[in-house]
Design a protein around this motif. Structure first.
Motif, short mmCIF file in Angstrom:
data_model
loop_
_atom_site.label_atom_id
_atom_site.label_comp_id
_atom_site.label_asym_id
_atom_site.label_seq_id
_atom_site.Cartn_x
_atom_site.Cartn_y
_atom_site.Cartn_z
N SER A 121 -61.66 -75.80 62.01
CA SER A 121 -61.39 -75.44 60.62
C SER A 121 -61.74 -73.98 60.38
CB SER A 121 -62.21 -76.34 59.70
OG SER A 121 -61.97 -76.01 58.34
N ARG A 145 -53.05 -78.47 60.26
CA ARG A 145 -53.42 -78.35 58.84
C ARG A 145 -54.38 -79.46 58.43
NH1 ARG A 145 -48.43 -77.34 55.07
NH2 ARG A 145 -49.90 -76.16 53.80
N LYS A 150 -55.17 -72.89 59.30
CA LYS A 150 -54.02 -72.27 58.66
C LYS A 150 -52.88 -72.13 59.68
CE LYS A 150 -55.85 -71.53 54.58
NZ LYS A 150 -55.35 -72.23 53.38
N VAL A 151 -51.65 -72.33 59.22
CA VAL A 151 -50.50 -72.30 60.12
C VAL A 151 -49.45 -71.32 59.63
CG1 VAL A 151 -48.58 -73.64 61.09
CG2 VAL A 151 -50.84 -74.69 60.87
N HIS A 176 -44.25 -77.70 57.20
CA HIS A 176 -45.68 -77.97 57.39
C HIS A 176 -46.47 -76.69 57.68
CE1 HIS A 176 -44.65 -82.22 57.47
NE2 HIS A 176 -43.69 -81.93 58.33
N CYS A 177 -46.07 -75.59 57.09
CA CYS A 177 -46.72 -74.30 57.34
C CYS A 177 -47.25 -73.70 56.05
CB CYS A 177 -45.73 -73.31 57.98
SG CYS A 177 -45.04 -73.87 59.54
N ASP A 178 -48.30 -72.91 56.17
CA ASP A 178 -48.77 -72.14 55.01
C ASP A 178 -47.82 -70.99 54.72
OD1 ASP A 178 -51.61 -73.30 54.41
OD2 ASP A 178 -51.53 -73.10 56.59
#
Length: 262
Positions: A121, A145, A150-151, A176-178
């Motif tokens: 994390s 995530r 963070k992605v 599914h990404c930041d």
């Protein structure tokens, strides 16, 4: 995608090369102009991670791994970027080469890799997948995530509109990404066509993806400097003092540089 030459235009000589360069330059210009905000956001997120003590990782399967590898242990690049490797899926070194493509569709593999990796994390993971449709990159992003990582995803968003997802959820990497960087590569990844050649040819995804990520890293380094933080950059070992410089960086940031650990 660059179309076939008009009647009377040459097919051989420098013409195909010029057409490929024109196509690649056009894509690079689009990436520069259309992705400017997301490049800035991605660079800022990387700078935030470095400043807060987080670690950086990059993952790509098959030829997407080329852009990930380009970020790791690279003169002029951030020393903290580590390669997250999935055995058998990194590139065409595996035999048969088709095994790598098969592994991208295996459910559960990404979770197993992440759970046994140093990622934790507060870290950041760059996931590169041209199509973004296979189980491996989608699951990698979902599980990362869930772990508080963070992605940043680098993909061609066009695939989500023109292909079917191979993940059980029916979703794509982009979901599914930041932050998502869109390479704008057309489905099929080939820029040239010719009647005499039955398949499109001359892929440009590596050129564009690598440029996008180097633009992000340049933004991250500059952002750190603007905050009064010296970015942990590597220097070329082929310039005087380069090895000494890098040895200092490795000492100072050794707990975040996994490719240099014995």
């Amino acid at each position: 995608m660059s179309e076939e030459p008009k009647d009377g235009e040459p097919h051989g000589g420098s013409e195909p090369a010029r057409r490929f360069f024109d196509a690649a330059i056009g894509l690079l210009q689009r990436a520069r102009d259309e992705d400017a905000e997301t490049i800035a956001a991605a660079g800022t997120l990387i700078a935030d991670t470095v400043a807060s003590g987080g670690r950086l990782f990059a993952f790509g399967a098959g030829h997407s791994s080329l852009a990930a590898q380009d970020l790791v242990y690279r003169a002029g690049g951030l020393a903290l970027m580590n390669l997250l490797a999935v055995p058998g899926a990194v590139g065409v070194d595996v035999m048969p080469a088709t095994l790598g493509s098969a592994l991208e569709r295996v459910d559960g593999l990404a979770s197993a890799v992440l759970d046994t990796s140093p990622l934790r994390s507060g870290d950041l993971l760059v996931i590169i997948s041209l199509s973004g449709r296979n189980a491996l990159p989608v699951e990698m992003a979902v599980h990362a995530r869930a772990l508080g990582i963070k992605v940043i995803g680098v993909t061609s968003v066009a695939y989500a509109a023109e292909t079917k997802s191979r993940h059980a959820s029916g979703t794509y990497l982009k979901d599914h990404c930041d932050i998502v960087l869109d390479s704008k590569i057309a489905v099929g990844d080939a820029e040239l066509r010719l009647d005499a050649i039955p398949a499109p040819f001359a892929p440009a995804s590596t050129v564009v993806t690598t440029a996008l990520l180097q633009a992000v890293m340049a933004t991250a380094a500059t952002t750190l400097a603007d905050r009064g933080i010296e970015p942990p950059l590597l220097r070329s070992g082929n310039v005087d003092g380069g090895h000494e410089w890098n040895a200092r960086v490795f000492r100072e940031y050794g707990d975040r540089i996994f490719y240099h650990q014995a």
